[in-house]
Design an enzyme around this catalytic site. Structure first.
Site, short mmCIF file in Angstrom:
data_model
loop_
_atom_site.label_atom_id
_atom_site.label_comp_id
_atom_site.label_asym_id
_atom_site.label_seq_id
_atom_site.Cartn_x
_atom_site.Cartn_y
_atom_site.Cartn_z
N CYS A 1 -9.87 16.52 135.13
CA CYS A 1 -10.60 16.52 136.39
C CYS A 1 -10.03 17.59 137.33
O CYS A 1 -8.82 17.75 137.45
CB CYS A 1 -10.54 15.12 136.98
SG CYS A 1 -9.90 14.98 138.60
N GLU A 2 -10.92 18.34 137.92
CA GLU A 2 -10.47 19.46 138.74
C GLU A 2 -9.96 19.01 140.11
O GLU A 2 -9.40 19.80 140.85
CB GLU A 2 -11.58 20.50 138.90
CG GLU A 2 -12.76 20.07 139.73
CD GLU A 2 -13.84 21.14 139.77
OE1 GLU A 2 -13.93 21.96 138.85
OE2 GLU A 2 -14.62 21.13 140.75
N HIS A 3 -10.18 17.76 140.46
CA HIS A 3 -9.70 17.27 141.75
C HIS A 3 -8.27 16.74 141.68
O HIS A 3 -7.52 16.83 142.64
CB HIS A 3 -10.62 16.16 142.28
CG HIS A 3 -12.03 16.63 142.48
ND1 HIS A 3 -13.13 15.87 142.19
CD2 HIS A 3 -12.50 17.83 142.92
CE1 HIS A 3 -14.22 16.56 142.46
NE2 HIS A 3 -13.87 17.75 142.89
N HIS A 4 -7.92 16.15 140.53
CA HIS A 4 -6.59 15.53 140.41
C HIS A 4 -5.78 16.06 139.23
O HIS A 4 -4.63 15.67 139.06
CB HIS A 4 -6.74 14.00 140.28
CG HIS A 4 -7.51 13.38 141.40
ND1 HIS A 4 -8.87 13.16 141.34
CD2 HIS A 4 -7.12 12.99 142.63
CE1 HIS A 4 -9.27 12.62 142.48
NE2 HIS A 4 -8.24 12.53 143.29
N GLN B 1 -17.42 16.00 135.65
CA GLN B 1 -18.27 15.66 134.51
C GLN B 1 -19.70 16.17 134.66
O GLN B 1 -20.34 16.57 133.68
CB GLN B 1 -18.26 14.13 134.33
CG GLN B 1 -18.90 13.69 133.02
CD GLN B 1 -18.79 12.19 132.80
OE1 GLN B 1 -17.77 11.60 133.12
NE2 GLN B 1 -19.83 11.58 132.28
N HIS C 1 -12.30 8.32 133.55
CA HIS C 1 -11.57 9.28 134.39
C HIS C 1 -10.24 8.68 134.81
O HIS C 1 -10.23 7.65 135.49
CB HIS C 1 -12.40 9.63 135.63
CG HIS C 1 -13.64 10.42 135.30
ND1 HIS C 1 -13.86 11.68 135.80
CD2 HIS C 1 -14.68 10.14 134.50
CE1 HIS C 1 -15.00 12.14 135.32
NE2 HIS C 1 -15.53 11.22 134.54
N CYS D 1 -8.28 9.64 136.93
CA CYS D 1 -8.06 9.64 138.39
C CYS D 1 -8.64 8.36 139.01
O CYS D 1 -8.34 8.03 140.15
CB CYS D 1 -8.65 10.89 139.04
SG CYS D 1 -10.40 11.15 138.77
#
Ligand SMILES: [Zn+2]
Length: 212
Positions: free
Chosen positions: A95-98, A136, A164, A166
């Protein structure tokens, strides 16, 4: 220090084009320190190098060109004009956020026009996009759009189900939940019976749970 801009073109990939391995390892050491560790202790001595090598594996997709993967096609298909479906393709993404794992599976289908592609190439396209920092929704769209643009089939369908980390190991802590995304193009979008046929094909399997 250079800031690396994410690019998907093969000329501008990550994997150390602007950041040296030494700098990447130093960054891992900084995170270990920040977490409260002593990066110099024996057990952690080689960790930065291992993490950087792991990153080369996790994010090898930046060095792959999904369009080129689909370049070789076959036209001798004896008039085969039914759906081609590859289901349960393992997804390992981040995941590009976490920057934590997204683990799941993808189902990819297309209705050939005049040519088909080697079936393993569909899985390689999934991998090339999955081995990048992702959300995703974007992953799903990129896979479908690339197959659509390169093969120019009568339709493309991509469904991804994934857990996920995260959401399971931090934040709201909901292990076992999975996210489902889909992108339907061409006949899969326009024709309800085609879409139903695809959805029936991908659901007629023994259920295996998604690790998260
Ligand atoms: Zn996340």
């Amino acid at each position: 220090m250079n800031v690396q801009t994410p690019k998907s073109s093969p000329e501008n990939r990550g994997a150390g084009t602007q950041v040296s391995r030494k700098e990447a390892e130093a960054a891992v050491r900084t995170l270990l320190l920040w977490a409260g560790e002593d990066p110099a202790r024996e057990g952690l001595h080689d960790t930065p190098a291992r993490v950087v090598r792991s990153y080369e594996e996790f994010f090898r997709g930046y060095a792959e060109d999904p369009v080129a993967l689909l370049a070789r096609t076959f036209e001798e298909i004896e008039g085969y004009d039914e759906m081609v479906v590859l289901r349960d393709i393992r997804i390992e993404s981040h995941c590009e956020h976490h920057m934590v794992p997204i683990i799941g599976r993808a189902h990819v289908g297309y209705l050939p026009g005049t040519r088909v592609v080697g079936i393993s190439k569909l899985a390689r396209v999934v991998d090339a996009y999955a081995h990048r920092f992702q959300i995703q929704e974007k992953l799903t769209a990129q896979i479908a759009n690339t197959i659509n643009d390169v093969l120019q089939p009568r339709g493309v369908a991509v469904v991804i189900e994934a857990g996920h980390q995260c959401m399971s190991t931090r934040g709201v802590h909901k292990p076992g939940s999975s996210m489902v995304t889909s992108r339907m193009l061409g006949a899969f979008r326009d024709d309800a019976s085609t879409r139903r046929e695809f959805l029936a094909m991908i659901s007629s399997r023994s259920c295996t749970s998604i690790e998260s």
